[in-house]
Write a protein that holds these residues in place. Structure first.
Motif, PDB file in Angstrom:
ATOM      1  N   ILE A 139      57.693  50.624  32.862  1.00 15.74           N
ATOM      2  CA  ILE A 139      57.406  51.995  33.304  1.00 15.74           C
ATOM      3  C   ILE A 139      55.931  52.301  33.083  1.00 15.74           C
ATOM      4  CG2 ILE A 139      57.815  54.427  32.738  1.00 15.74           C
ATOM      5  CD1 ILE A 139      60.752  53.702  32.305  1.00 15.74           C
ATOM      6  N   GLY A 140      55.421  51.901  31.922  1.00 15.72           N
ATOM      7  CA  GLY A 140      54.000  52.096  31.647  1.00 15.72           C
ATOM      8  C   GLY A 140      53.141  51.358  32.644  1.00 15.72           C
ATOM      9  N   ASP A 141      53.528  50.144  33.009  1.00 13.77           N
ATOM     10  CA  ASP A 141      52.781  49.373  34.001  1.00 13.77           C
ATOM     11  C   ASP A 141      52.824  50.062  35.356  1.00 13.77           C
ATOM     12  OD1 ASP A 141      52.189  47.488  32.097  1.00 13.77           O
ATOM     13  OD2 ASP A 141      53.718  46.046  32.749  1.00 13.77           O
ATOM     14  N   VAL A 142      53.973  50.590  35.744  1.00 10.53           N
ATOM     15  CA  VAL A 142      54.108  51.292  37.020  1.00 10.53           C
ATOM     16  C   VAL A 142      53.247  52.550  36.998  1.00 10.53           C
ATOM     17  CG1 VAL A 142      55.718  52.582  38.491  1.00 10.53           C
ATOM     18  CG2 VAL A 142      56.364  50.356  37.587  1.00 10.53           C
ATOM     19  N   GLU A 143      53.246  53.245  35.862  1.00 11.78           N
ATOM     20  CA  GLU A 143      52.445  54.458  35.742  1.00 11.78           C
ATOM     21  C   GLU A 143      50.952  54.126  35.883  1.00 11.78           C
ATOM     22  OE1 GLU A 143      51.665  57.963  32.430  1.00 11.78           O
ATOM     23  OE2 GLU A 143      53.524  56.797  32.344  1.00 11.78           O
ATOM     24  N   ASN A 144      50.537  53.066  35.188  1.00 11.88           N
ATOM     25  CA  ASN A 144      49.130  52.652  35.302  1.00 11.88           C
ATOM     26  C   ASN A 144      48.807  52.225  36.735  1.00 11.88           C
ATOM     27  OD1 ASN A 144      48.455  53.126  32.653  1.00 11.88           O
ATOM     28  ND2 ASN A 144      48.927  51.038  31.986  1.00 11.88           N
ATOM     29  N   TRP A 145      49.705  51.533  37.382  1.00  6.74           N
ATOM     30  CA  TRP A 145      49.502  51.098  38.766  1.00  6.74           C
ATOM     31  C   TRP A 145      49.379  52.312  39.675  1.00  6.74           C
ATOM     32  CZ3 TRP A 145      52.887  51.792  42.951  1.00  6.74           C
ATOM     33  CH2 TRP A 145      52.529  51.121  44.122  1.00  6.74           C
ATOM     34  N   ALA A 146      50.279  53.295  39.416  1.00  2.00           N
ATOM     35  CA  ALA A 146      50.233  54.502  40.248  1.00  2.00           C
ATOM     36  C   ALA A 146      48.911  55.245  40.044  1.00  2.00           C
ATOM     37  CB  ALA A 146      51.408  55.411  39.914  1.00  2.00           C
ATOM     38  N   ARG A 147      48.428  55.351  38.827  1.00  8.98           N
ATOM     39  CA  ARG A 147      47.141  55.999  38.564  1.00  8.98           C
ATOM     40  C   ARG A 147      46.016  55.235  39.249  1.00  8.98           C
ATOM     41  NH1 ARG A 147      48.057  56.855  32.276  1.00  8.98           N
ATOM     42  NH2 ARG A 147      49.355  58.719  32.367  1.00  8.98           N
ATOM     43  N   SER A 148      46.065  53.924  39.172  1.00 11.97           N
ATOM     44  CA  SER A 148      45.035  53.105  39.805  1.00 11.97           C
ATOM     45  C   SER A 148      45.035  53.313  41.311  1.00 11.97           C
ATOM     46  CB  SER A 148      45.278  51.637  39.465  1.00 11.97           C
ATOM     47  OG  SER A 148      44.365  50.821  40.129  1.00 11.97           O
ATOM     48  N   ILE A 149      46.213  53.316  41.918  1.00 10.23           N
ATOM     49  CA  ILE A 149      46.320  53.519  43.371  1.00 10.23           C
ATOM     50  C   ILE A 149      45.816  54.928  43.721  1.00 10.23           C
ATOM     51  CG2 ILE A 149      47.975  53.775  45.287  1.00 10.23           C
ATOM     52  CD1 ILE A 149      47.443  50.897  44.561  1.00 10.23           C
ATOM     53  N   GLU A 150      46.221  55.910  42.910  1.00  4.25           N
ATOM     54  CA  GLU A 150      45.791  57.280  43.164  1.00  4.25           C
ATOM     55  C   GLU A 150      44.266  57.390  43.106  1.00  4.25           C
ATOM     56  OE1 GLU A 150      46.542  61.801  41.417  1.00  4.25           O
ATOM     57  OE2 GLU A 150      47.457  60.080  40.425  1.00  4.25           O
ATOM     58  N   LEU A 151      43.652  56.766  42.088  1.00  2.00           N
ATOM     59  CA  LEU A 151      42.199  56.791  41.962  1.00  2.00           C
ATOM     60  C   LEU A 151      41.544  56.104  43.154  1.00  2.00           C
ATOM     61  CD1 LEU A 151      39.762  57.540  40.201  1.00  2.00           C
ATOM     62  CD2 LEU A 151      40.045  55.357  39.049  1.00  2.00           C
ATOM     63  N   ASP A 152      42.114  54.957  43.558  1.00  2.00           N
ATOM     64  CA  ASP A 152      41.566  54.255  44.719  1.00  2.00           C
ATOM     65  C   ASP A 152      41.690  55.121  45.973  1.00  2.00           C
ATOM     66  OD1 ASP A 152      40.940  52.097  43.150  1.00  2.00           O
ATOM     67  OD2 ASP A 152      42.645  50.851  43.787  1.00  2.00           O
ATOM     68  N   MET A 153      42.810  55.783  46.122  1.00  2.00           N
ATOM     69  CA  MET A 153      43.014  56.629  47.318  1.00  2.00           C
ATOM     70  C   MET A 153      42.054  57.819  47.295  1.00  2.00           C
ATOM     71  SD  MET A 153      47.119  56.437  47.848  1.00  2.00           S
ATOM     72  CE  MET A 153      47.121  57.447  49.283  1.00  2.00           C
ATOM     73  N   ARG A 154      41.808  58.386  46.125  1.00  2.00           N
ATOM     74  CA  ARG A 154      40.855  59.498  46.039  1.00  2.00           C
ATOM     75  C   ARG A 154      39.453  58.994  46.395  1.00  2.00           C
ATOM     76  NH1 ARG A 154      42.662  63.113  40.808  1.00  2.00           N
ATOM     77  NH2 ARG A 154      44.630  63.760  41.722  1.00  2.00           N
ATOM     78  N   THR A 155      39.135  57.800  45.899  1.00  2.00           N
ATOM     79  CA  THR A 155      37.822  57.232  46.207  1.00  2.00           C
ATOM     80  C   THR A 155      37.694  57.013  47.710  1.00  2.00           C
ATOM     81  OG1 THR A 155      37.791  56.132  44.061  1.00  2.00           O
ATOM     82  CG2 THR A 155      36.256  55.305  45.711  1.00  2.00           C
ATOM     83  N   ILE A 156      38.722  56.464  48.321  1.00  2.00           N
ATOM     84  CA  ILE A 156      38.710  56.209  49.763  1.00  2.00           C
ATOM     85  C   ILE A 156      38.640  57.535  50.519  1.00  2.00           C
ATOM     86  CG2 ILE A 156      40.081  55.351  51.701  1.00  2.00           C
ATOM     87  CD1 ILE A 156      41.049  53.108  49.808  1.00  2.00           C
ATOM     88  N   ALA A 157      39.440  58.516  50.049  1.00  2.00           N
ATOM     89  CA  ALA A 157      39.434  59.829  50.719  1.00  2.00           C
ATOM     90  C   ALA A 157      38.062  60.480  50.614  1.00  2.00           C
ATOM     91  CB  ALA A 157      40.502  60.730  50.122  1.00  2.00           C
ATOM     92  N   THR A 158      37.441  60.371  49.447  1.00  2.00           N
ATOM     93  CA  THR A 158      36.102  60.943  49.258  1.00  2.00           C
ATOM     94  C   THR A 158      35.107  60.228  50.167  1.00  2.00           C
ATOM     95  OG1 THR A 158      36.658  61.454  46.967  1.00  2.00           O
ATOM     96  CG2 THR A 158      34.331  61.482  47.549  1.00  2.00           C
ATOM     97  N   ALA A 159      35.216  58.921  50.230  1.00  2.00           N
ATOM     98  CA  ALA A 159      34.301  58.150  51.081  1.00  2.00           C
ATOM     99  C   ALA A 159      34.500  58.520  52.547  1.00  2.00           C
ATOM    100  CB  ALA A 159      34.515  56.656  50.862  1.00  2.00           C
ATOM    101  N   LEU A 160      35.730  58.642  52.977  1.00  4.64           N
ATOM    102  CA  LEU A 160      36.011  59.007  54.371  1.00  4.64           C
ATOM    103  C   LEU A 160      35.489  60.417  54.660  1.00  4.64           C
ATOM    104  CD1 LEU A 160      39.601  57.579  54.969  1.00  4.64           C
ATOM    105  CD2 LEU A 160      37.454  56.779  55.975  1.00  4.64           C
TER     106      LEU A 160
END
Length: 173
Positions: A139-160
């Motif tokens: 669960i902790g790994d999934v949570e960390n993965w979800a945070r990582s994906i969320e951060l990447d998506m925010r970065t991509i959204a900001t870049a776009l």
């Protein structure tokens, strides 16, 4: 000469055989006496009504302390004459000790079975805790993965968004 040596040898062998047979009979007699004495000594605590001669166990009130009610086929009473001398009037305490030892043996077996059951149950609990810990880690790994994906998506959204705003400003209207 050879025949005389042969006869002497055979005579010595016969003497040895007779001596060995005598010792064997004495050993059997001694073992029988000892066995009966031990059995009788341990059975002193066993109570049956006086006069009940059908019981195989001796009764102190009947004078059967030795449990010898006549000669046995293997020996006579005179062959075990040392038995009454070794008989301890504290016999019931020995019989009680024997009974207590048997109770303790039963308790030990029960405790061993319970300990084995407890060890098995403890092993199952340890397995469950380990599985739970593994699930928490996942669960902790999934949570960390979800945070990582969320951060990447925010970065991509900001870049776009940055690119989109840059295209709007550079395009003349």
């Amino acid at each position: 000469m050879l025949s005389r040596l042969l006869k002497e040898h055979q005579a010595k062998q016969n003497e040895r055989k007779e001596l060995q047979e005598k010792r064997r009979r004495e050993a059997i007699t001694a073992a029988t006496c000892l066995t009966e004495a031990l059995v009788d000594h341990l059975n002193v605590g066993y109570e049956h009504p006086p006069g009940d001669s059908s019981s195989p166990y001796p009764h102190p009130e009947l004078g059967h302390w030795q449990g010898l009610q006549g000669p046995s086929p293997a020996r006579s009473l005179s062959e075990c004459q040392s038995l009454p001398e070794t008989w301890d009037p504290r016999g019931p305490s020995v019989a009680q000790a024997y009974v207590n030892q048997r109770k303790l043996d039963r308790e030990v077996k029960t405790l061993q079975a319970q300990a084995a059951q407890f060890a098995k149950q403890t092993g199952q609990w340890i397995g469950m805790v380990e599985n739970f810990n593994q699930a928490l880690k996942e669960i902790g790994d999934v949570e960390n993965w979800a945070r990582s994906i969320e951060l990447d998506m925010r970065t991509i959204a900001t870049a776009l968004e940055y690119v989109y705003k840059g295209q709007l400003q550079s395009a003349p209207s």
